[in-house]
Scaffold this active site. Sequence first.
Site, PDB file in Angstrom:
ATOM      1  N   ASP A   1       0.862  -1.185   0.000  1.00 20.05           N
ATOM      2  CA  ASP A   1       0.000   0.000   0.000  1.00 20.05           C
ATOM      3  C   ASP A   1       0.897   1.233   0.000  1.00 20.05           C
ATOM      4  O   ASP A   1       1.290   1.734   1.040  1.00 20.05           O
ATOM      5  CB  ASP A   1      -0.909   0.002   1.222  1.00 20.05           C
TER       6      ASP A   1
ATOM      7  N   HIS B   1       0.461   8.366   3.150  1.00 20.01           N
ATOM      8  CA  HIS B   1       1.077   7.765   4.329  1.00 20.01           C
ATOM      9  C   HIS B   1       2.545   8.152   4.496  1.00 20.01           C
ATOM     10  O   HIS B   1       3.170   7.758   5.480  1.00 20.01           O
ATOM     11  CB  HIS B   1       0.956   6.245   4.257  1.00 20.01           C
TER      12      HIS B   1
END
Length: 282
Positions: A171, A176
């Site tokens: 991911d 992030h």
Amino acid sequence: MNVSPWRGHDLGTRTVAYTERDAILYALAVGAPATALDLVHEERLRVLPTFALTLAQWAPDALGALGALDATTAVHGAQHLVVQRPLDPAGELTTRARVTEVWDKGSAAVFEVEVSAESFVATWSLFAPGAGGFGGERGPAAPARPEGGAARHVSVDTHVRQAALYRLLGDRHAMHIDPAAARAAGQPRPFLHGLCALAATTLTLAPALGAHPADLTELRARFAAPVFPGDRLDVTALTDGGGAARFEASTDGRRALSGGRVRFHPAASAAERTFPKENSHA
């Protein structure tokens, strides 16, 4: 009520290969200490069941690539995992994915993406701003806070490098790690993957419930608020017996995980019931 054209959409199949190294990296990324040899040493390796979610990550990403939602603003709303059999230490999985439901939240939509394989069934709930307003059903309400049962309390310490490490497992959404991308998603700074926070919580809850984390059979939770790398999660679990519990986790007074439910197979031996409580993140 109208129905989204994405409801029932077949996302196809994909065969995903992984190695012992991938499973060990995953265990370390979600908080397994180096002393948990059956999670981090290939000679006795048991694969954490939540590792399956990294192998199925292609499916929600594929939905974004098709234009159903904006991947730069959509966020992971909830997750459900049913474990059907343990993952081998290394191998290949053929996974199949489809959109099972699309709920209309007005200014947003929630897409439910189901990924199935012989060893698991996983469902992502993706909250997509700007994709609602098509006149469909709103879907189920948020789960109530757990009540009753014997309470267990544990703390989970996340690490400032944890999101950077976890993204190597598949991911790689920029929110992030990139401050600008995080702000575009409505957050002040890069935040931890919801699945990483959930797996870290499950890893720590297992010994508190007298179970081994590799004996997970079912897991579900809603991502109620972001967790930032370095946050401490305060987890309250109410046991239901038979290796099951309802739980929620908070950080800085905010509920981060809500509507949580976890179930483990009973530990097979006293040795399996003993799991290090150290929180050590790479």
